[in-house]
Design an enzyme around this catalytic site. Structure first.
Site, PDB file in Angstrom:
ATOM      1  N   GLU A 390     -13.477  -8.465 -15.285  1.00  0.00           N
ATOM      2  CA  GLU A 390     -12.545  -9.586 -15.169  1.00  0.00           C
ATOM      3  C   GLU A 390     -11.546  -9.693 -16.324  1.00  0.00           C
ATOM      4  O   GLU A 390     -11.119 -10.790 -16.687  1.00  0.00           O
ATOM      5  CB  GLU A 390     -13.305 -10.907 -15.018  1.00  0.00           C
ATOM      6  CG  GLU A 390     -14.112 -10.979 -13.737  1.00  0.00           C
ATOM      7  CD  GLU A 390     -14.725 -12.340 -13.473  1.00  0.00           C
ATOM      8  OE1 GLU A 390     -14.868 -13.113 -14.430  1.00  0.00           O
ATOM      9  OE2 GLU A 390     -15.066 -12.618 -12.316  1.00  0.00           O
ATOM     10  N   GLU A 463     -18.444  -9.818  -6.642  1.00  0.00           N
ATOM     11  CA  GLU A 463     -19.125 -11.084  -6.961  1.00  0.00           C
ATOM     12  C   GLU A 463     -18.643 -12.153  -5.991  1.00  0.00           C
ATOM     13  O   GLU A 463     -17.479 -12.133  -5.566  1.00  0.00           O
ATOM     14  CB  GLU A 463     -18.816 -11.564  -8.390  1.00  0.00           C
ATOM     15  CG  GLU A 463     -19.405 -10.726  -9.487  1.00  0.00           C
ATOM     16  CD  GLU A 463     -19.134 -11.294 -10.884  1.00  0.00           C
ATOM     17  OE1 GLU A 463     -19.030 -12.542 -11.016  1.00  0.00           O
ATOM     18  OE2 GLU A 463     -19.007 -10.495 -11.816  1.00  0.00           O
TER      19      GLU A 463
HETATM   20  C1  GAL Z   1     -17.862 -14.300 -12.993  1.00  0.00           C
HETATM   21  C2  GAL Z   1     -18.378 -13.354 -14.060  1.00  0.00           C
HETATM   22  C3  GAL Z   1     -19.893 -13.335 -14.123  1.00  0.00           C
HETATM   23  C4  GAL Z   1     -20.431 -14.733 -14.082  1.00  0.00           C
HETATM   24  C5  GAL Z   1     -19.946 -15.369 -12.832  1.00  0.00           C
HETATM   25  C6  GAL Z   1     -20.549 -16.725 -12.582  1.00  0.00           C
HETATM   26  O1  GAL Z   1     -16.549 -14.646 -13.212  1.00  0.00           O
HETATM   27  O2  GAL Z   1     -17.907 -12.068 -13.819  1.00  0.00           O
HETATM   28  O3  GAL Z   1     -20.309 -12.678 -15.274  1.00  0.00           O
HETATM   29  O4  GAL Z   1     -19.992 -15.425 -15.191  1.00  0.00           O
HETATM   30  O5  GAL Z   1     -18.549 -15.490 -12.900  1.00  0.00           O
HETATM   31  O6  GAL Z   1     -20.238 -17.123 -11.297  1.00  0.00           O
END
Ligand code: GAL
Length: 744
Positions: A390, A463
């Site tokens: 990210e 994610e």
């Molecule tokens: C994302 C990140 C993860 C975690 C997640 C929580 O943005 O890549 O490491 O923090 O959010 O939802």
């Protein structure tokens, strides 16, 4: 003599040098040592609500060992699989190596530093501070890194001429003539000795598949093998049938010296395309979780068995086919287990949002190289993550990272995980953290909306969920159901979009984090399991997608209680199941028959069954409990019962393993549950469980545990004495049957 690898986890002394204030590192003062066995965390922690600065500091590990006759004329080295975060290794007070980066292995050559015929002292000075020169540090980040020599250490003894690296892979695997190719690198001492290099491939029955020999050529350091094989001689590795082979290289020098390097590998063709992911030419929708390698109390320092268990939980308990090692290379034991059980891996370099200066970038690139060289023989790995999770675009840095990965391993595609739309696409697969869904919006967006490109590209969601809807295992069931349904909704949408290769949710297990994140107790409740690896309903959703040919799943997402939900009642009742239909009864009264909800979830193999009517009981009604029957055709496959008057009838204590190694670090989890007449968890009980351990073992974590969500867990760490250990668990009202574990 051939190569020897000796486990070097035992017999270390450990001392804290400075921590908390974290700016003092005095190597002179007398330290207070304690004996420890690796893997070791520099600071054992409470379950939550701690200030992670207590893990940041300077620490010393020391081991005295006797010179052995057998070292004479040999090369002696140590391999550290992981030291968080920076290590300086000294032999008899002289620095022999430094390593910056906590997730990748390094080898320390001892040969010239050891003094023959006396005791030698190895010291490892560990700096666990979040050193801003080293990836992933320098910004805020949503995970902790703990500290210590938290992975294995191995003593390596070889001849002075040895093999430094061995990479093996398959080519043309979808044709009738498959090819096994290999690249082998020798150390400089082996380059002029003359002799042969032999490659032997054996299958799991120890049958030789082929042997190939090259004469050693003067001055040549890198050798390549390429061996065509008819298709029937080489079975491909897959998620259903992860066939592994053993490959060994034998260096036979003219001076009589022999060195061997063996690896375990598998052969498969993995490809992310614009139309989805293909494994061995067959389309496979990827369903997985992100995985942090942290455990309660011990941080990263979980031994082999626990690392393997994590992979088993994801593959066997949930039926997933991919895991992302967010956001760093994880334990070799975890990856090895993924190879064995057929769990695909997306492995990425250490990072989180922040990109540092030139020195930092160099460090990140070195860690990227170390990650790829460590794991390139693992068939489970199908993607290298070459961008900092990210982060913003950085053309030069990411062009280089991509080139590094392709140079070291042309056989795998690359990806870079981003959360920003239209970010520059330099890798092979566009991997995106799709946090759009809030329960009302579309579950996922079209890939071109995200990529900003005019054509489709290989695209994977890396994610979703996570912070969009944190859920505690002890939350009210309405929240836990919504949490699970959000996972179902996104996975359903992904299955309905041919241009998406799959979706990896955030995340497997709840984890400790920095104060900028989490729920006030420095815990992110983002897991589909809690930190003890105990399931929330979302885990049951994934489990319900397992093929019924593997096993039946029937998981009603409820505690079936009249006053739990807003407004009381049980409707709608959500059941995660892979059976064809369910029938609900209350006592003898038939309440209704229900089918998977294909309207809401048209693409899932096994949509949840949602009983929206028929359960008309309300607050204060007399009723006879609920029986959930699952049917396949006319066959009653499984039943779950909820009593009308549940009350606690007993405490159960169940260990994951009944035999451990008496090696001082092996460990297993014991799950403690308070159950009712039907074996259902009493989720709102708040008893304290008292634990007592007999025998040579230690409890990881406290000996008084609150029951939260109807169950809790502890880990038992083996001592070094062979024999039996017993765990006794009791509350004020119940005593569990003792758990007996053999240490051998
Ligand atoms: C994302 C990140 C993860 C975690 C997640 C929580 O943005 O890549 O490491 O923090 O959010 O939802």
């Amino acid at each position: 003599m051939s190569l020897r690898e000796i486990c070097w986890n035992r017999g270390w002394q450990f001392a804290a040098i400075s921590h908390e204030d974290n700016n003092r590192c005095n190597k002179e003062q007398p330290f207070e040592f304690i004996s420890v066995v690796l893997p070791h965390t520099c600071k054992e922690l409470p379950f939550d609500c701690f200030d992670e600065r207590v893990t940041l500091g300077h620490w010393l590990y020391r081991k005295d060992f006797s010179w052995e006759e057998s070292f004479c004329g040999k090369r002696v080295a140590l391999r550290f699989d992981g030291v968080m975060c920076c290590a300086e290794v000294t032999v008899n007070g002289k620095t022999v190596a430094k390593h910056e980066g906590g997730f990748t292995p390094f080898i320390v050559e001892l040969t010239d530093a050891l003094i023959p015929n006396r005791t030698n002292r190895i010291e490892v000075w560990v700096d666990s501070t979040e050193n801003p020169k080293v990836a992933p540090f320098g910004g805020v980040m949503d995970y902790l890194t703990f500290g210590g020599i938290y992975r294995d250490v191995t003593l390596i003894v070889t001849e002075p001429e040895y093999i430094t690296s061995f990479k093996i892979w398959g080519e043309n695997l979808l044709t009738n003539e498959r090819t096994v190719a290999a690249a082998i690198e020798l150390c400089p001492e082996a380059v002029h000795v003359g002799g042969t290099l032999e490659l032997i491939l054996t299958d799991k029955e120890d049958q030789k598949v082929f042997t190939a020999i090259h004469p050693l050529e003067p001055g040549k350091m890198i050798y390549r093998f390429s061996q065509p094989l008819p298709a029937e001689k080489l079975t491909l590795w897959s998620v259903e049938c992860p066939v592994l082979y053993r490959a060994e290289v034998v260096l036979k020098c003219k001076n009589g010296h022999i060195d061997r390097l063996g690896v375990r590998t598998g052969f498969r063709q993995a490809e992310f395309t614009v139309h989805g992911f293909y494994l061995n030419g067959e389309k496979l929708n990827l369903v997985g979780t992100n995985h942090h390698q942290a455990f309660p109390y011990i941080g990263y320092a979980a031994p082999k068995r626990l690392q393997r268990k994590d992979a088993d939980i994801l593959k066997q308990e949930l039926g997933l086919n991919i895991v992302r090692t967010s956001h760093y290379p994880q334990s070799p034991h975890f990856i090895e287990r993924c190879d064995e059980i057929g769990l695909l891996v997306f492995e990425e370099l250490p990072g989180w949002h922040h990109i540092g200066n030139a020195e930092w970038k160099q460090n990140a690139q070195r860690q990227l190289e170390e990650m790829i060289c460590r794991d390139w023989n693992s068939p489970s790995i199908v993607l290298w993550g070459v961008r900092i999770n990210e982060s913003l675009d950085d053309h030069d840095f990411y062009t280089e990272n991509n080139a590094i990965a392709h140079r070291l391993d042309p056989t795998r595609q690359t990806a870079g995980v981003r959360a920003i739309e239209n970010s520059e696409f330099l890798e092979d697969v566009f991997t995106f953290n799709e946090f759009v869904y809030n329960g009302q919006t579309v579950p996922i967006r079209q890939q071109q909306e995200i990529t900003g490109l005019k054509q489709d590209v290989p695209y994977l969601i890396t994610e979703f969920a996570g912070h969009m809807y944190p859920a505690k295992r002890f939350d009210a069931e309405e929240r836990l159901i919504e949490h699970a349904l959000r996972h179902a909704k996104v996975q359903d949408a992904v299955l309905g979009d041919d241009t998406v290769c799959g979706a990896i949710c955030w995340c497997a297990f709840d984890y400790n984090t920095h104060c900028e994140f989490g729920s006030g107790n420095r815990t992110c409740f983002h897991g589909v399991f809690d930190a003890f690896r105990l399931p929330k309903y979302a885990a049951w959703f994934y489990e319900s997608q397992i093929s019924p040919k593997v096993r039946g799943v029937l998981r009603p997402a409820t505690i079936a209680s009249m006053g739990e939900r807003s407004g009381s009642g049980l409707c709608p009742m959500v059941v995660f199941t892979n059976h064809e239909r369910i029938k609900l009864y209350s006592g003898e009264q038939f309440l209704g028959e229900y089918f998977p909800d294909r309207e809401e979830f048209p693409h899932l193999a096994h949509p949840p069954v949602i009983a929206r009517r028929g359960l008309d009981f309300l607050w204060g009604d007399f009723w006879k409990g609920i029986r959930v029957e699952a049917y396949d055709g006319d066959v009653l496959a499984e039943t779950v019962e909820f009593a009308r008057d549940p009350y606690a009838v007993g405490l159960t204590a169940v260990a994951d393993d009944t035999v451990l190694m008496a090696d001082g670090s092996d460990a297993t989890r014991v799950v403690l549950s308070l159950v009712d007449q039907n074996g259902n968890l009493m989720v709102y009980n708040r008893e304290v469980v008292r634990l007592q351990l007999e025998g040579d073992a230690t409890l990881v974590g406290p000996k008084y545990l609150p029951m939260i969500g109807g169950s809790t867990a502890c880990w038992i760490r083996a001592g070094e004495t062979v024999g039996e250990i017993r765990l006794l668990a009791e509350t004020d009202y119940f005593k569990a049957l003792p758990v007996t574990i053999i240490l051998q």
